[in-house]
Design a protein around this motif. Structure first.
Motif, PDB file in Angstrom:
ATOM      1  N   ALA A  65      -8.337  16.130  13.350  1.00  0.00           N
ATOM      2  CA  ALA A  65      -8.244  14.694  13.641  1.00  0.00           C
ATOM      3  C   ALA A  65      -8.302  13.939  12.315  1.00  0.00           C
ATOM      4  N   VAL A  66      -7.263  13.166  12.015  1.00  0.00           N
ATOM      5  CA  VAL A  66      -7.155  12.460  10.736  1.00  0.00           C
ATOM      6  C   VAL A  66      -7.195  10.949  10.973  1.00  0.00           C
ATOM      7  N   CYS A  67      -8.069  10.276  10.250  1.00  0.00           N
ATOM      8  CA  CYS A  67      -8.191   8.823  10.361  1.00  0.00           C
ATOM      9  C   CYS A  67      -8.079   8.207   8.971  1.00  0.00           C
ATOM     10  N   VAL A  68      -7.117   7.300   8.790  1.00  0.00           N
ATOM     11  CA  VAL A  68      -6.927   6.583   7.532  1.00  0.00           C
ATOM     12  C   VAL A  68      -7.302   5.129   7.763  1.00  0.00           C
ATOM     13  N   LEU A  69      -8.247   4.631   6.966  1.00  0.00           N
ATOM     14  CA  LEU A  69      -8.713   3.259   7.098  1.00  0.00           C
ATOM     15  C   LEU A  69      -8.211   2.444   5.902  1.00  0.00           C
ATOM     16  N   ARG A  70      -7.334   1.478   6.185  1.00  0.00           N
ATOM     17  CA  ARG A  70      -6.802   0.611   5.130  1.00  0.00           C
ATOM     18  C   ARG A  70      -7.667  -0.649   5.053  1.00  0.00           C
ATOM     19  N   PHE A  71      -8.549  -0.693   4.076  1.00  0.00           N
ATOM     20  CA  PHE A  71      -9.478  -1.808   3.952  1.00  0.00           C
ATOM     21  C   PHE A  71      -8.846  -2.961   3.182  1.00  0.00           C
ATOM     22  N   ALA A  72      -9.099  -4.178   3.660  1.00  0.00           N
ATOM     23  CA  ALA A  72      -8.792  -5.368   2.878  1.00  0.00           C
ATOM     24  C   ALA A  72      -9.781  -5.429   1.715  1.00  0.00           C
ATOM     25  N   ASN A  73      -9.736  -6.484   0.917  1.00  0.00           N
ATOM     26  CA  ASN A  73     -10.630  -6.609  -0.236  1.00  0.00           C
ATOM     27  C   ASN A  73     -12.085  -6.573   0.229  1.00  0.00           C
TER      28      ASN A  73
END
Length: 356
Positions: A167-175
């Motif tokens: 299970a792969v989770c990519v979290l694209r965070f804002a600043n």
């Protein structure tokens, strides 16, 4: 036996906070904290392993501890310890390649969480008003941390194809901001005077440090009923702020500079070590960036505790008053506006016959 979680980037402030948090999860049996430098903060009961993820030794760490969950936080725009941009890029890209190679060979790994950034969308004049997770950028980042993040996500997608059982989770965070931020944008906002691009007032989004730790914990666990924590998600607080609003709330004056000259200003600031005013940051401070968080709420099931404005307010409180504190400016404006409101000469009007 409960989960065995390996966390990279444990010497960073965010990594240390997550290591201490995940230990409190009753479903976690052990936490393995990994970094190439010794942390300057406490890691609780976690087992710290001094290891460089750029080296193949990380595979032995996974095998020796039978790690089943990997949380990769050692993807950053700033160096931790000695080393400049070259070291950061090697850790971000080469380190991720080595870590994913080790995960691919490890039969015990069942879940992978990767810290990414909304920088992957870039900042360009023809960008859409709001980016979704499936939006194709008009102009891919050509360098710096943004390009690192694009490459990291490419390697993660390749890993997901080769290991569909993980299970792969990519979290694209804002600043990321808060009381203790560690980013080039936070360094820029801490300057006594903010150089800006003449004629532009970009929209910005922020996410609070506390919300970052909360959502990482959600991503590292088994999904809650009715949610899915596999996939790619934009993570940001509600709302947006203009750069001009940020400067006023900080009490820091701005110095508008013609776009061609901004690069020279950035080079000067980098030379004296005040901030890493990189080309990608200049583009952000020119065109801004806003992302959709619908999937974060409806699929991942995460709702930030702090909005963009509340996150920035926490950052402002941690910085102290600037050269032009908003309260002082407000009182000064009030004194000048007082006579006009009081009906003095400045407020006198003369009707004009025939005016409608």
């Amino acid at each position: 036996m409960g989960k065995i979680v390996l966390v990279t980037g444990a010497a960073r402030q965010l990594g240390g906070r997550f290591v201490r948090r995940i230990q409190r999860d009753p479903g976690v049996d052990r936490v393995i904290a990994v970094d190439a430098v010794a942390p300057g903060h406490q890691l609780g009961d976690a087992d710290f392993v001094l290891a460089d993820i750029r080296q193949s030794a990380i595979a032995r760490v996974l095998a020796e501890h039978s790690v089943d969950t990997v949380v990769h936080l050692d993807v950053s725009a700033k160096a931790s310890g000695a080393g400049g941009r070259t070291t950061v890029k090697e850790t971000n890209v080469i380190g991720t390649m080595q870590l994913l190679g080790a995960c691919q060979k490890s039969p015990s790994v069942q879940r992978l969480v990767v810290k990414s950034s909304t920088n992957v969308y870039g900042s360009a004049p023809r960008d859409p008003a709001v980016f979704t997770e499936t939006t194709t950028p008009k102009s891919l980042p050509s360098g710096g941390f943004a390009k690192d993040a694009v490459e990291v996500e490419g390697y993660v997608r390749g890993f997901a194809r080769r290991r569909p059982d993980v299970a792969v989770c990519v979290l694209r965070f804002a600043n990321i901001l808060g009381p203790e931020p560690d980013s080039p944008l936070a360094d820029y906002l801490a300057l006594p005077v903010l150089p800006t691009v003449l004629g532009y007032d970009p929209r910005l989004q922020f996410v609070h440090e506390d919300d970052v730790v909360d959502v990482l914990e959600i991503a590292a666990r088994e999904p809650r009923r009715g949610t899915l924590n596999s996939g790619t998600f934009n993570i940001a607080g509600d709302g947006v702020l203009l750069l001009s609003q940020c400067s006023r709330r900080l009490g820091r004056p701005t110095v508008p500079v013609l776009l061609p000259a901004v690069t020279w200003v950035g080079s000067a600031l980098r030379t004296i070590g005040m901030t890493d005013f990189s080309p990608e940051q200049i583009r952000l401070l020119t065109h801004g960036r806003v992302v959709s968080t619908v999937q974060m709420r409806e699929t991942l099931g995460f709702r930030p505790r702090f909005s963009t404005a509340e996150t920035f307010a926490e950052f402002v409180r941690s910085r102290g008053p600037g050269l032009l504190p908003p309260e002082l400016v407000g009182r000064a404006v009030g004194r000048f506006a007082g006579p006009a409101r009081g009906g003095g000469p400045a407020a006198t009007t003369h009707p004009t016959h025939g005016a409608r």
